[in-house]
Design a protein around this motif. Structure first.
Motif, PDB file in Angstrom:
ATOM      1  N   LYS A   1       0.822  -1.213   0.000  1.00 12.86           N
ATOM      2  CA  LYS A   1       0.000   0.000   0.000  1.00 12.86           C
ATOM      3  C   LYS A   1       0.856   1.265   0.000  1.00 12.86           C
ATOM      4  N   CYS A   2       1.968   1.196   0.730  1.00 12.77           N
ATOM      5  CA  CYS A   2       2.838   2.382   0.848  1.00 12.77           C
ATOM      6  C   CYS A   2       3.925   2.416  -0.223  1.00 12.77           C
ATOM      7  N   GLY A   3       4.022   1.345  -1.002  1.00 12.86           N
ATOM      8  CA  GLY A   3       5.057   1.304  -2.034  1.00 12.86           C
ATOM      9  C   GLY A   3       6.459   1.201  -1.469  1.00 12.86           C
ATOM     10  N   VAL A   4       6.595   0.504  -0.336  1.00 11.06           N
ATOM     11  CA  VAL A   4       7.925   0.324   0.276  1.00 11.06           C
ATOM     12  C   VAL A   4       8.148  -1.162   0.553  1.00 11.06           C
ATOM     13  N   GLY A   5       9.337  -1.503   1.038  1.00 11.96           N
ATOM     14  CA  GLY A   5       9.658  -2.893   1.366  1.00 11.96           C
ATOM     15  C   GLY A   5       9.174  -3.242   2.768  1.00 11.96           C
ATOM     16  N   VAL A   6       9.067  -4.539   3.025  1.00  7.44           N
ATOM     17  CA  VAL A   6       8.638  -5.038   4.337  1.00  7.44           C
ATOM     18  C   VAL A   6       9.561  -4.521   5.442  1.00  7.44           C
ATOM     19  N   SER A   7      10.878  -4.464   5.140  1.00  9.18           N
ATOM     20  CA  SER A   7      11.841  -4.032   6.170  1.00  9.18           C
ATOM     21  C   SER A   7      11.596  -2.576   6.567  1.00  9.18           C
ATOM     22  N   THR A   8      11.150  -1.746   5.610  1.00  8.40           N
ATOM     23  CA  THR A   8      10.892  -0.327   5.902  1.00  8.40           C
ATOM     24  C   THR A   8       9.693  -0.205   6.841  1.00  8.40           C
ATOM     25  N   VAL A   9       8.653  -1.019   6.594  1.00  8.52           N
ATOM     26  CA  VAL A   9       7.480  -1.004   7.487  1.00  8.52           C
ATOM     27  C   VAL A   9       7.912  -1.435   8.893  1.00  8.52           C
ATOM     28  N   SER A  10       8.763  -2.473   8.925  1.00 12.98           N
ATOM     29  CA  SER A  10       9.252  -2.981  10.212  1.00 12.98           C
ATOM     30  C   SER A  10      10.007  -1.880  10.962  1.00 12.98           C
ATOM     31  N   ARG A  11      10.839  -1.123  10.222  1.00  6.60           N
ATOM     32  CA  ARG A  11      11.601  -0.028  10.857  1.00  6.60           C
ATOM     33  C   ARG A  11      10.654   1.032  11.428  1.00  6.60           C
ATOM     34  N   ALA A  12       9.617   1.373  10.654  1.00  9.02           N
ATOM     35  CA  ALA A  12       8.665   2.402  11.107  1.00  9.02           C
ATOM     36  C   ALA A  12       7.968   1.942  12.387  1.00  9.02           C
ATOM     37  N   MET A  13       7.551   0.677  12.402  1.00  6.23           N
ATOM     38  CA  MET A  13       6.818   0.155  13.559  1.00  6.23           C
ATOM     39  C   MET A  13       7.703   0.041  14.797  1.00  6.23           C
ATOM     40  N   ASN A  14       8.986  -0.250  14.560  1.00  9.03           N
ATOM     41  CA  ASN A  14       9.908  -0.424  15.701  1.00  9.03           C
ATOM     42  C   ASN A  14      10.644   0.858  16.062  1.00  9.03           C
ATOM     43  N   ASN A  15      10.185   1.979  15.459  1.00  9.37           N
ATOM     44  CA  ASN A  15      10.786   3.286  15.747  1.00  9.37           C
ATOM     45  C   ASN A  15      12.285   3.313  15.481  1.00  9.37           C
ATOM     46  N   HIS A  16      12.701   2.667  14.392  1.00 11.54           N
ATOM     47  CA  HIS A  16      14.113   2.584  14.022  1.00 11.54           C
ATOM     48  C   HIS A  16      14.573   3.949  13.505  1.00 11.54           C
ATOM     49  N   PRO A  17      15.758   4.436  13.942  1.00 10.73           N
ATOM     50  CA  PRO A  17      16.203   5.769  13.489  1.00 10.73           C
ATOM     51  C   PRO A  17      16.497   5.834  11.985  1.00 10.73           C
ATOM     52  N   ASP A  18      16.839   4.685  11.393  1.00 12.10           N
ATOM     53  CA  ASP A  18      17.281   4.675   9.989  1.00 12.10           C
ATOM     54  C   ASP A  18      16.086   4.621   9.028  1.00 12.10           C
ATOM     55  N   ILE A  19      15.265   5.689   9.037  1.00  8.72           N
ATOM     56  CA  ILE A  19      14.108   5.741   8.123  1.00  8.72           C
ATOM     57  C   ILE A  19      13.726   7.197   7.891  1.00  8.72           C
ATOM     58  N   ASN A  20      13.389   7.528   6.681  1.00 11.56           N
ATOM     59  CA  ASN A  20      12.972   8.873   6.315  1.00 11.56           C
ATOM     60  C   ASN A  20      11.697   9.238   7.107  1.00 11.56           C
ATOM     61  N   PRO A  21      11.683  10.393   7.819  1.00  6.98           N
ATOM     62  CA  PRO A  21      10.530  10.747   8.657  1.00  6.98           C
ATOM     63  C   PRO A  21       9.202  10.789   7.886  1.00  6.98           C
ATOM     64  N   GLU A  22       9.234  11.301   6.652  1.00  9.12           N
ATOM     65  CA  GLU A  22       7.991  11.377   5.860  1.00  9.12           C
ATOM     66  C   GLU A  22       7.462   9.978   5.556  1.00  9.12           C
ATOM     67  N   THR A  23       8.401   9.078   5.181  1.00  8.78           N
ATOM     68  CA  THR A  23       8.014   7.695   4.889  1.00  8.78           C
ATOM     69  C   THR A  23       7.409   7.063   6.132  1.00  8.78           C
ATOM     70  N   LYS A  24       8.059   7.303   7.265  1.00  6.93           N
ATOM     71  CA  LYS A  24       7.596   6.729   8.529  1.00  6.93           C
ATOM     72  C   LYS A  24       6.170   7.198   8.836  1.00  6.93           C
ATOM     73  N   GLU A  25       5.948   8.508   8.653  1.00  3.50           N
ATOM     74  CA  GLU A  25       4.631   9.082   8.932  1.00  3.50           C
ATOM     75  C   GLU A  25       3.565   8.446   8.029  1.00  3.50           C
ATOM     76  N   LYS A  26       3.930   8.306   6.751  1.00  5.43           N
ATOM     77  CA  LYS A  26       3.009   7.721   5.766  1.00  5.43           C
ATOM     78  C   LYS A  26       2.644   6.286   6.175  1.00  5.43           C
ATOM     79  N   ILE A  27       3.669   5.514   6.580  1.00  4.97           N
ATOM     80  CA  ILE A  27       3.443   4.112   6.966  1.00  4.97           C
ATOM     81  C   ILE A  27       2.545   4.033   8.206  1.00  4.97           C
ATOM     82  N   LEU A  28       2.871   4.833   9.224  1.00  4.41           N
ATOM     83  CA  LEU A  28       2.105   4.778  10.473  1.00  4.41           C
ATOM     84  C   LEU A  28       0.658   5.214  10.248  1.00  4.41           C
ATOM     85  N   LYS A  29       0.484   6.188   9.338  1.00  2.39           N
ATOM     86  CA  LYS A  29      -0.861   6.665   9.003  1.00  2.39           C
ATOM     87  C   LYS A  29      -1.661   5.530   8.329  1.00  2.39           C
ATOM     88  N   THR A  30      -0.983   4.854   7.387  1.00  2.97           N
ATOM     89  CA  THR A  30      -1.627   3.729   6.679  1.00  2.97           C
ATOM     90  C   THR A  30      -2.006   2.627   7.656  1.00  2.97           C
TER      91      THR A  30
END
Length: 356
Positions: A12-41
């Motif tokens: 849905k977000c057009g990203v990889g599974v690992s990126t979603v995992s990073r967003a959910m685990n509050n990993h520092p190595d992720i673009n803030p906009e991408t993180k926001e988009k993922i968490l919103k989704t």
């Protein structure tokens, strides 16, 4: 929306599974906009990581973790989805943990087992060659899925996989039967003791059995630091090979690498399969829809995922001792492999001349 998986969120977000995992685990190595988009989704989709994330706060948590090393190999996302589904059936939470190439998956496993009070673990990917003493520090059951090691027999590991040696032999033999003698291979780093080594040994044995001399010049090894079995590594390794090596077929030990290899060959003005046949390993959907579609060894992903989960849950419930399950792979012949273009020229000098 019912029962959305982490893969659905990623799609849905057009990203990889690992990126979603990073967003959910509050990993520092992720673009803030991408993180926001993922968490919103995630919020809009009412997605809860498998069962209830609230469970993880309780001490009687029913959770397992899946540690993935080599997230660039999209084959793993199908396996992870299958494992998530099996966990849902058993009312378990499934924590996805991405392991970087340079990280030690066992250190991470020991840490998160204590931190999250896990009941079990699944290891996916990586060069699995840890000392027995260190493995014994893991106090929960674990299964190595799609991982085999060349010294596995004497260690009491629970493992589910295909026979990588045998399947790799099968693919190399198929290319030999087509008439290829100069077969290049893209494989894991030299120090790999896991599937990379077994697939390389299968390739070497097939050449030996058919009286074709083995040449180290036709082997391109991944760098230990790079993302293994990825599109990028396939592309990079093929470019290196093309600098000073002639071959009529290229066997990449994953479909992602085979597709990366096709790109490098195209850029060098070499047509696939006209001037060079390309074969992969895994049986991913991507390979089927690529042009040309990739000849491959299909691993039975759903069966492997189900068997991995069943074995782990049986061990957690004390019904099963660690054992090793081996599934049969299937050679799927597609558009990317044909007999060498000029057999006469090949038989006279063992190679074929190509436009550079």
């Amino acid at each position: 929306m019912g029962n959305m998986t982490i893969k659905d969120i990623a799609k849905k977000c057009g990203v990889g599974v690992s990126t979603v995992s990073r967003a959910m685990n509050n990993h520092p190595d992720i673009n803030p906009e991408t993180k926001e988009k993922i968490l919103k989704t995630i919020a809009q989709s009412n997605y809860v990581p498998n069962n209830s994330a609230r469970n993880l706060k309780r001490t009687d948590t029913k959770a397992i973790a899946v540690l993935v090393k080599g997230i660039g190999n999209t084959f793993f996302s199908d396996l992870v989805s299958g494992l998530e589904r099996e966990c849902q059936h058993m009312n378990y939470s499934c924590i996805l943990q991405h392991v970087e190439e340079q990280e030690d998956e066992l250190d991470i496993a020991l840490h998160i087992t204590k931190e999250k009070k896990l009941r079990g673990l699944v290891f996916l990917g990586g060069n699995f060659s840890h000392p027995k003493e260190k493995m014994e520090q893991l106090e929960v059951p674990y299964v190595l899925s799609t991982i085999r090691t060349s010294d596995m027999e004497d260690k009491k590991y629970a493992a589910v996989s295909v026979d990588d040696f045998k399947e790799s032999y099968k693919m190399t033999e198929y290319l030999i039967h087509l008439g290829h003698k100069k077969i290049a291979i893209l494989t894991a780093p030299k120090e790999d003791k896991s599937i990379g080594k077994l697939r390389l040994l299968g390739y070497q044995k097939a050449l030996r059995d058919y009286g074709i001399p083995y040449s180290e010049k036709l082997v391109s090894y991944m760098d230990a630091e790079e993302d293994r079995y990825s599109f990028r590594s396939g592309y990079k390794l093929t470019r290196q090979l093309l600098m000073d090596t002639e071959f009529t077929a290229l066997y990449a030990t994953s479909d992602t690498m085979a597709i990366g290899a096709c790109r490098a060959l195209k850029e060098a003005g070499i047509s696939v399969p006209g001037q060079c046949s390309v074969a992969g390993f895994d049986g991913m959907d991507t390979g089927e829809f690529y042009i040309p579609s990739i000849t491959t060894i299909r691993q039975p992903v759903e069966q492997i995922a189900k068997a991995t989960a069943d074995l782990l849950f049986d061990m957690i419930n004390g019904k099963e001792k660690p054992r090793q399950l081996i599934f049969e792979g299937e050679l799927v012949e597609r558009e990317s492999t044909i007999p060498p273009a000029d057999k006469e020229k090949q038989s006279s000098n063992g190679t074929m001349k190509r436009e550079k």
